[in-house]
Design a protein around this motif. Structure first.
Motif, PDB file in Angstrom:
ATOM      1  N   SER A  99       0.849  -1.181   0.000  1.00 55.30           N
ATOM      2  CA  SER A  99       0.000   0.000   0.000  1.00 55.30           C
ATOM      3  C   SER A  99       0.885   1.231   0.000  1.00 55.30           C
ATOM      4  O   SER A  99       1.820   1.321   0.786  1.00 55.30           O
ATOM      5  N   GLN A 100       0.579   2.152  -0.858  1.00 56.94           N
ATOM      6  CA  GLN A 100       1.465   3.298  -1.038  1.00 56.94           C
ATOM      7  C   GLN A 100       1.096   4.424  -0.083  1.00 56.94           C
ATOM      8  O   GLN A 100       0.475   5.415  -0.458  1.00 56.94           O
ATOM      9  N   GLY A 101       1.508   4.252   1.151  1.00 57.35           N
ATOM     10  CA  GLY A 101       1.319   5.319   2.128  1.00 57.35           C
ATOM     11  C   GLY A 101      -0.036   5.360   2.776  1.00 57.35           C
ATOM     12  O   GLY A 101      -0.300   6.223   3.599  1.00 57.35           O
ATOM     13  N   ASN A 102      -0.915   4.408   2.446  1.00 54.01           N
ATOM     14  CA  ASN A 102      -2.283   4.464   2.951  1.00 54.01           C
ATOM     15  C   ASN A 102      -2.350   3.887   4.370  1.00 54.01           C
ATOM     16  O   ASN A 102      -2.876   2.786   4.594  1.00 54.01           O
TER      17      ASN A 102
ATOM     18  N   GLN B  48      -0.649   9.859  -2.227  1.00 50.14           N
ATOM     19  CA  GLN B  48       0.794   9.772  -2.110  1.00 50.14           C
ATOM     20  C   GLN B  48       1.431  10.117  -3.453  1.00 50.14           C
ATOM     21  O   GLN B  48       0.925   9.721  -4.505  1.00 50.14           O
ATOM     22  N   GLN B  56      -1.106   6.622  -5.279  1.00 53.41           N
ATOM     23  CA  GLN B  56      -2.309   6.037  -4.692  1.00 53.41           C
ATOM     24  C   GLN B  56      -3.147   7.160  -4.110  1.00 53.41           C
ATOM     25  O   GLN B  56      -2.597   8.171  -3.645  1.00 53.41           O
ATOM     26  N   TYR B 101       7.593   6.367   7.985  1.00 50.79           N
ATOM     27  CA  TYR B 101       6.979   7.645   7.649  1.00 50.79           C
ATOM     28  C   TYR B 101       7.331   8.687   8.705  1.00 50.79           C
ATOM     29  O   TYR B 101       7.096   8.478   9.886  1.00 50.79           O
TER      30      TYR B 101
END
Lengths: 115, 112
Positions: A99-102, B48, B56, B101
């Motif tokens: 998942s791209q950053g979700n 993103q 996404q 992150y």
């Protein structure tokens, strides 16, 4: 869809004592990551601890540790020797691999530390 | 080493206006994600950006758009502002091929 539930809107702990914050999640994925973030009044989300779902060993970072129960989809955070600086909002989050950053966040638990 | 920098810190806009928020990622990070955090809620993923493209997207309308520049910095644009867009907007950056992150301190947007 993934969901993250934090059932304790507020918690309180005496300085130097231990407190556990609860988090449950729901995902159909087999590979995912779990996180605890701290958000003080400064608003910045600070990573407290991270757990890869494929690892059975519970993650530990100094006074912070988790109890990861994969079958129960539970990911609680234990704070030992609580300090005044630990007072903040704590958010549990889940990220499926790929998942791209979700990041999916819970609603948070407000932790107060009493001197 | 500077972390994630967001500007401005606070902003007040009128309904129907447009707003641009900015984010500079941490040094060494090439990916930027944006989140909306309403009062009393956890952050919600907007989208993103990686290699200057949207990679996404979360469940947000097309009024929310973004951009990433060659130096990896990013902008979040919101058109036709609604009262419900009032929130803290957080930017997070991450290094290549890693799920670490780092968040900025956010931009508090108030729509009146």
């Amino acid at each position: 869809a993934q969901t993250v539930t934090q059932s304790q809107p507020e918690m309180s702990v005496q300085e130097a004592e231990t407190v556990t914050l609860s988090c449950t999640y729901d995902t159909s994925e087999s590979d995912y990551y779990l996180f605890w973030y701290k958000q003080p009044p400064s608003r910045q989300m600070i990573l407290v601890i991270r757990q890869e779902a494929y690892k059975q060993q519970n993650a530990t970072e100094n006074r912070f540790s988790v109890n990861f129960q994969k079958a129960a989809k539970s990911f609680s955070l234990k704070i030992s020797d609580s300090q005044l600086g630990d007072a903040a909002m704590y958010f549990c989050a889940c990220l499926k691999q790929g998942s791209q950053g979700n990041l999916i966040f819970g609603k948070g638990t407000k932790l107060s530390v009493k001197p | 080493d500077a972390g994630v920098t967001q500007s401005p810190t606070h902003l007040i806009k009128t309904r129907g206006q447009q707003v641009t928020l900015r984010c500079s990622p941490k040094s060494g990070h090439d990916t930027v994600s944006w989140y909306q955090q309403a009062l009393g809620q956890g952050p919600q993923f907007i989208f993103q950006y990686y290699e200057e493209e949207e990679r996404q997207r979360g469940n947000f309308p097309d009024r929310f758009s973004g951009h990433q520049f060659p130096n990896y910095s990013s902008e979040l644009n919101v058109n036709a502002l609604l009262l419900g867009d009032s929130a803290l907007y957080l930017c997070a950056s991450s290094p290549p091929r890693h799920y670490g992150y780092t968040f900025g301190s956010g931009t508090r947007l108030t729509v009146v």
